[in-house]
Enzyme design. Structure first.
Site, PDB file in Angstrom:
ATOM      1  N   HIS A 151       0.860  -1.340  -0.294  1.00 52.03           N
ATOM      2  CA  HIS A 151       0.061  -0.088  -0.044  1.00 52.03           C
ATOM      3  C   HIS A 151       1.089   1.039  -0.038  1.00 52.03           C
ATOM      4  O   HIS A 151       1.874   1.401   1.043  1.00 52.03           O
ATOM      5  CB  HIS A 151      -1.130  -0.081   1.106  1.00 52.03           C
ATOM      6  CG  HIS A 151      -2.007  -1.205   1.142  1.00 52.03           C
ATOM      7  ND1 HIS A 151      -2.483  -1.719   2.059  1.00 52.03           N
ATOM      8  CD2 HIS A 151      -2.706  -1.361   0.020  1.00 52.03           C
ATOM      9  CE1 HIS A 151      -3.454  -2.494   1.719  1.00 52.03           C
ATOM     10  NE2 HIS A 151      -3.582  -2.351   0.456  1.00 52.03           N
ATOM     11  N   GLU A 173       1.984   3.764   2.963  1.00 53.53           N
ATOM     12  CA  GLU A 173       2.486   3.126   4.206  1.00 53.53           C
ATOM     13  C   GLU A 173       3.687   3.189   4.263  1.00 53.53           C
ATOM     14  O   GLU A 173       4.458   2.115   4.237  1.00 53.53           O
ATOM     15  CB  GLU A 173       1.857   1.672   4.613  1.00 53.53           C
ATOM     16  CG  GLU A 173       0.279   1.782   4.643  1.00 53.53           C
ATOM     17  CD  GLU A 173      -0.385   0.328   4.600  1.00 53.53           C
ATOM     18  OE1 GLU A 173      -1.843   0.517   4.350  1.00 53.53           O
ATOM     19  OE2 GLU A 173       0.068  -0.546   4.431  1.00 53.53           O
ATOM     20  N   ARG A 202      -3.334   5.105  -2.099  1.00 52.32           N
ATOM     21  CA  ARG A 202      -2.933   3.565  -1.344  1.00 52.32           C
ATOM     22  C   ARG A 202      -2.747   2.750  -2.472  1.00 52.32           C
ATOM     23  O   ARG A 202      -2.012   1.695  -2.557  1.00 52.32           O
ATOM     24  CB  ARG A 202      -4.331   3.493  -0.895  1.00 52.32           C
ATOM     25  CG  ARG A 202      -4.579   1.904  -0.464  1.00 52.32           C
ATOM     26  CD  ARG A 202      -6.037   1.846   0.177  1.00 52.32           C
ATOM     27  NE  ARG A 202      -6.341   0.676   0.243  1.00 52.32           N
ATOM     28  CZ  ARG A 202      -6.281  -0.330   1.358  1.00 52.32           C
ATOM     29  NH1 ARG A 202      -5.425   0.301   2.499  1.00 52.32           N
ATOM     30  NH2 ARG A 202      -6.494  -1.383   1.563  1.00 52.32           N
ATOM     31  N   HIS A 227       2.525  -3.866   6.717  1.00 53.55           N
ATOM     32  CA  HIS A 227       1.650  -2.901   6.439  1.00 53.55           C
ATOM     33  C   HIS A 227       1.719  -2.122   7.696  1.00 53.55           C
ATOM     34  O   HIS A 227       2.517  -2.064   8.637  1.00 53.55           O
ATOM     35  CB  HIS A 227       0.268  -3.376   6.664  1.00 53.55           C
ATOM     36  CG  HIS A 227      -0.142  -4.398   5.315  1.00 53.55           C
ATOM     37  ND1 HIS A 227      -1.060  -4.042   4.444  1.00 53.55           N
ATOM     38  CD2 HIS A 227       0.492  -5.516   4.894  1.00 53.55           C
ATOM     39  CE1 HIS A 227      -1.071  -5.100   3.555  1.00 53.55           C
ATOM     40  NE2 HIS A 227      -0.184  -5.853   3.828  1.00 53.55           N
ATOM     41  N   GLU A 272       0.848  -5.007  11.025  1.00 55.38           N
ATOM     42  CA  GLU A 272       0.482  -3.708  11.001  1.00 55.38           C
ATOM     43  C   GLU A 272       1.327  -2.686  11.973  1.00 55.38           C
ATOM     44  O   GLU A 272       1.278  -2.800  13.130  1.00 55.38           O
ATOM     45  CB  GLU A 272      -1.107  -3.669  11.304  1.00 55.38           C
ATOM     46  CG  GLU A 272      -1.929  -4.239  10.351  1.00 55.38           C
ATOM     47  CD  GLU A 272      -2.242  -3.544   9.341  1.00 55.38           C
ATOM     48  OE1 GLU A 272      -1.828  -2.228   9.111  1.00 55.38           O
ATOM     49  OE2 GLU A 272      -2.904  -3.909   8.413  1.00 55.38           O
TER      50      GLU A 272
END
Lengths: 93, 308
Positions: free
Chosen positions: B67, B70, B125, B195, B269
């Site tokens: 993405h 990020e 994104r 991510h 994440e």
């Protein structure tokens, strides 16, 4: 093309407490251009924290609706453009 | 030298490419670069192979930057390669890992989107492919994998941020990665994808709330991994299956790798939990990378010791 600027754009965090509030948030997502940061899609459920970015113009009407419905929210970022510029806070080696 | 690559800063794509070349020259015995394909805008998709030349050894595939916005994710992959090459022969765990396994590291998966997030739209994104019949650009590469692809309605509209593409594996970037993993499946025993944000360590499934057969093992590894991570700066991560920890999502790389047969797949994440979100300041890059290294090394060690 000049890069997109995000002056005074805001990032909200909302945590719908019940179905009614979750539906209000879903309606806001339909009538406004919300960029969902977390979760990364329009997936709104009761008691789930939802982070989204919104333009300065739309943020006032959103805030009005949230206040009017006594929904709990916080503004994580008040001026996105400022935060974008501030992320580069390490000088060249 | 102003503008040179720095592990303490976010690096634009041209610096990252130059950095890959530098790593090749600095560590010819340990680093090799494989061009696995090109992006929609013809940027080269490079995988760095870290470890000895022997292709038959166990391997872990790790991708960053699927993405575009990020940015802490590609920063971690660069840090990982740096630490692996720097501490081999010095750090006991890293030496043991690299003596017996390889890492395939994809520093930036969504290169076109990453460049766009640097030059045009920091909040971008998706990738930058055109969608016939729509003015909207881009596919969410993490909805484009053939794992219950497009099974949720919100991935149908090319203007949606989570648009999964016209078909599964429709995107050149996705196809390059899936072809590479399929062709190295004998050796790849683990898949890790980076991510941000929200400080979680996730495992399959995303497309269903059903739990994978080895979910107890995955939960155990994720727990110990997050515990290891928090020993450095007490950063708190939660862990669990994607669907119940965040929300159901279809077409993800994690589910695809798991269903392909790689039974130890994890998604990080990274920092933070929303104070800065995607705009994590550079001053937090090193601490984020250092703590994450502890979790990744634990997962790799677990795979080395337990997976045949």
């Amino acid at each position: 093309i000049a890069p997109v600027r995000f002056d005074k754009e805001k990032v909200f965090r909302v945590k719908p407490q019940d179905e009614k509030q979750a539906n209000i948030l879903k309606d806001l997502a339909k009538t406004n251009k919300l960029d969902f940061w977390y979760p990364d899609a329009t997936h709104i459920a009761v008691n789930m924290r939802v982070d989204f970015r919104v333009s300065e113009k739309e943020s006032q009407s959103i805030q009005f609706v949230l206040d009017q419905n006594k929904m709990h929210y916080e503004i994580l970022i008040h001026d996105l453009q400022e935060a974008i510029e501030k992320q580069f806070d390490v000088k060249e080696d | 030298i102003p503008g040179r690559h720095s592990y303490a800063k976010y690096n634009a794509w041209d610096k990252i490419v130059a950095w890959t070349e530098k790593m090749l020259h600095k560590h010819p015995d340990m680093v090799s670069r494989i061009k696995i394909g090109t992006t929609v805008e013809d940027n080269p998709l490079y995988v760095l192979k870290i470890g000895k030349k022997d292709e038959r050894r166990k391997a872990i595939f790790m991708d960053c930057g699927i993405h575009a916005r990020e940015w802490i994710s590609p920063a971690f992959c660069q840090w990982f390669v740096y630490q692996a090459t720097k501490t081999y022969g010095k750090n006991k765990i890293m030496t043991k890992l690299l003596d017996r396994m390889n890492f395939y590291v994809l520093p930036v998966f969504n290169i076109d989107g990453y460049i766009w997030s640097w030059t045009q739209n920091r909040m971008w994104r998706k990738n930058r492919s055109k969608n016939p019949g729509s003015k909207c650009i881009g596919t969410d590469l993490n909805r484009n994998f053939n794992a219950s692809w497009n099974s949720f309605p919100d991935t149908n509209d090319p203007c949606e941020e989570t648009y999964g593409g016209p078909t599964a594996e429709s995107e050149k970037e996705t196809k390059a990665v899936t072809d590479f993993i399929r062709s190295h499946l004998k050796s790849i025993k683990g898949y890790i994808t980076m991510h941000s944000y929200s400080q979680m360590l996730l495992f399959p499934y995303g497309y269903t709330s059903k739990l994978p057969p080895n979910q107890e093992e995955l939960a155990k590894v994720a727990k110990i991994g997050t515990d290891a991570l928090s020993t450095r700066y007490a950063t708190h991560y939660i862990y669990g299956p994607i669907a119940s920890t965040i929300y159901p999502t279809s077409g993800s790389s994690l589910d695809w790798a798991y269903k392909l047969g790689i039974k130890h797949t994890f998604a990080f994440e990274l920092r933070d939990k929303g104070k800065y979100g995607f705009l994590l300041p550079e001053s937090q890059i090193k601490s984020t990378c250092k703590e994450t290294m502890l979790a990744v090394k634990f997962i790799a060690k677990y795979i080395l010791q337990h997976i045949s």
